[in-house]
Scaffold this motif. Structure first.
Motif, PDB file in Angstrom:
ATOM      1  N   THR A  87       0.862  -1.175   0.000  1.00 43.64           N
ATOM      2  CA  THR A  87       0.000   0.000   0.000  1.00 43.64           C
ATOM      3  C   THR A  87       0.901   1.228   0.000  1.00 43.64           C
ATOM      4  OG1 THR A  87      -0.125  -0.108   2.405  1.00 43.64           O
ATOM      5  CG2 THR A  87      -1.918  -1.125   1.186  1.00 43.64           C
ATOM      6  N   ASP A  88       0.438   2.266  -0.645  1.00 37.83           N
ATOM      7  CA  ASP A  88       1.287   3.450  -0.795  1.00 37.83           C
ATOM      8  C   ASP A  88       0.745   4.642  -0.027  1.00 37.83           C
ATOM      9  OD1 ASP A  88      -0.941   3.598  -2.529  1.00 37.83           O
ATOM     10  OD2 ASP A  88       0.048   5.149  -3.704  1.00 37.83           O
ATOM     11  N   GLY A  89       1.614   5.373   0.602  1.00 33.65           N
ATOM     12  CA  GLY A  89       1.292   6.664   1.185  1.00 33.65           C
ATOM     13  C   GLY A  89       0.071   6.733   2.078  1.00 33.65           C
ATOM     14  N   ILE A  90      -0.097   5.773   2.978  1.00 32.29           N
ATOM     15  CA  ILE A  90      -1.280   5.748   3.843  1.00 32.29           C
ATOM     16  C   ILE A  90      -1.407   7.030   4.660  1.00 32.29           C
ATOM     17  CG2 ILE A  90      -2.325   4.557   5.836  1.00 32.29           C
ATOM     18  CD1 ILE A  90      -2.611   3.132   3.088  1.00 32.29           C
ATOM     19  N   LEU A  91      -0.302   7.651   5.013  1.00 27.13           N
ATOM     20  CA  LEU A  91      -0.346   8.867   5.824  1.00 27.13           C
ATOM     21  C   LEU A  91      -0.428  10.142   4.980  1.00 27.13           C
ATOM     22  CD1 LEU A  91       2.214   7.850   8.592  1.00 27.13           C
ATOM     23  CD2 LEU A  91      -0.288   7.731   8.667  1.00 27.13           C
ATOM     24  N   PRO A 149      -2.135  13.073   2.683  1.00 28.56           N
ATOM     25  CA  PRO A 149      -3.452  13.714   2.813  1.00 28.56           C
ATOM     26  C   PRO A 149      -4.534  13.021   1.976  1.00 28.56           C
ATOM     27  CG  PRO A 149      -1.752  15.381   2.623  1.00 28.56           C
ATOM     28  CD  PRO A 149      -1.076  14.051   2.377  1.00 28.56           C
ATOM     29  N   LYS A 150      -4.199  12.580   0.779  1.00 27.00           N
ATOM     30  CA  LYS A 150      -5.180  11.917  -0.086  1.00 27.00           C
ATOM     31  C   LYS A 150      -5.687  10.627   0.559  1.00 27.00           C
ATOM     32  CE  LYS A 150      -5.730   9.894  -4.675  1.00 27.00           C
ATOM     33  NZ  LYS A 150      -5.592   8.493  -4.806  1.00 27.00           N
ATOM     34  N   ARG A 151      -4.779   9.773   1.015  1.00 28.21           N
ATOM     35  CA  ARG A 151      -5.169   8.503   1.629  1.00 28.21           C
ATOM     36  C   ARG A 151      -5.889   8.728   2.959  1.00 28.21           C
ATOM     37  NH1 ARG A 151      -5.314   5.826  -2.705  1.00 28.21           N
ATOM     38  NH2 ARG A 151      -3.376   4.961  -3.482  1.00 28.21           N
ATOM     39  N   GLN A 152      -5.451   9.724   3.726  1.00 27.69           N
ATOM     40  CA  GLN A 152      -6.118  10.017   4.989  1.00 27.69           C
ATOM     41  C   GLN A 152      -7.575  10.427   4.749  1.00 27.69           C
ATOM     42  OE1 GLN A 152      -4.775   9.853   8.489  1.00 27.69           O
ATOM     43  NE2 GLN A 152      -3.894   8.346   7.110  1.00 27.69           N
ATOM     44  N   ALA A 153      -7.812  11.231   3.719  1.00 24.93           N
ATOM     45  CA  ALA A 153      -9.190  11.625   3.390  1.00 24.93           C
ATOM     46  C   ALA A 153     -10.016  10.400   3.002  1.00 24.93           C
ATOM     47  CB  ALA A 153      -9.180  12.654   2.259  1.00 24.93           C
ATOM     48  N   GLU A 154      -9.409   9.476   2.256  1.00 25.55           N
ATOM     49  CA  GLU A 154     -10.119   8.253   1.861  1.00 25.55           C
ATOM     50  C   GLU A 154     -10.445   7.385   3.079  1.00 25.55           C
ATOM     51  OE1 GLU A 154      -8.098   7.808  -2.583  1.00 25.55           O
ATOM     52  OE2 GLU A 154      -7.284   6.659  -0.911  1.00 25.55           O
ATOM     53  N   ILE A 155      -9.493   7.260   3.998  1.00 29.23           N
ATOM     54  CA  ILE A 155      -9.709   6.450   5.197  1.00 29.23           C
ATOM     55  C   ILE A 155     -10.786   7.073   6.079  1.00 29.23           C
ATOM     56  CG2 ILE A 155      -8.615   5.694   7.356  1.00 29.23           C
ATOM     57  CD1 ILE A 155      -6.057   5.239   5.626  1.00 29.23           C
ATOM     58  N   ILE A 156     -10.798   8.385   6.185  1.00 29.25           N
ATOM     59  CA  ILE A 156     -11.839   9.063   6.957  1.00 29.25           C
ATOM     60  C   ILE A 156     -13.207   8.775   6.346  1.00 29.25           C
ATOM     61  CG2 ILE A 156     -12.766  11.359   7.529  1.00 29.25           C
ATOM     62  CD1 ILE A 156      -9.759  12.183   7.974  1.00 29.25           C
ATOM     63  N   GLU A 157     -13.301   8.746   5.033  1.00 33.66           N
ATOM     64  CA  GLU A 157     -14.571   8.419   4.369  1.00 33.66           C
ATOM     65  C   GLU A 157     -14.992   6.979   4.660  1.00 33.66           C
ATOM     66  OE1 GLU A 157     -16.879  10.331   2.790  1.00 33.66           O
ATOM     67  OE2 GLU A 157     -15.600  11.906   3.612  1.00 33.66           O
TER      68      GLU A 157
END
Length: 125
Positions: free
Chosen positions: A27-31, A33-41
């Motif tokens: 998995t790439d770049g979990i931290l 901003p893009k991935r964080q927004a996806e995880i929050i969703e």
């Protein structure tokens, strides 16, 4: 009496640990901003289920870390337990998480025939 509803969520290990699991996608770049927004969703979507209990795949230190997180003394890592479990539990005002883990050999699992010759899978097959 209504039967309880159970939601099971499976994810990849988001922080890419090299722990010898059978399938370990990168998995790439979990931290980021893009991935964080996806995880929050994802967490917001799970919140709609209105969980009253949450169990995550871990054996120890779970609630000590979770309490530290709630008190503002623990920064979330890329781990899926932190990214999804802690966030959702906090949103739902759940005070305590439950630890669950699976540590048995696969034995006759079909993947063992394919992967059985690889040394890193010896603990599983």
């Amino acid at each position: 009496m209504a039967k309880p509803a159970i939601l099971l969520l499976g994810t990849a290990h988001l922080e890419n640990p090299d722990n010898g699991v059978l399938l370990n996608p990168v998995t790439d770049g979990i931290l980021s901003p893009k991935r964080q927004a996806e995880i929050i969703e994802v967490a917001k979507s799970l919140k709609k289920f209105q969980p009253t209990q949450i169990a995550v795949e871990v054996l120890k230190r779970l609630n000590k870390e979770y309490r530290s997180y709630l008190n503002g003394n623990f920064q979330l890592t890329a781990n899926e337990i932190h990214q999804i479990g802690f966030r959702l539990a906090e949103d739902m005002k759940i005070e305590r998480l439950h630890a669950s883990d699976w540590n048995e050999k696969l034995g006759k699992h079909p993947r063992c025939g394919i992967l059985g010759g690889e040394k890193r899978f010896a603990d599983f097959c």
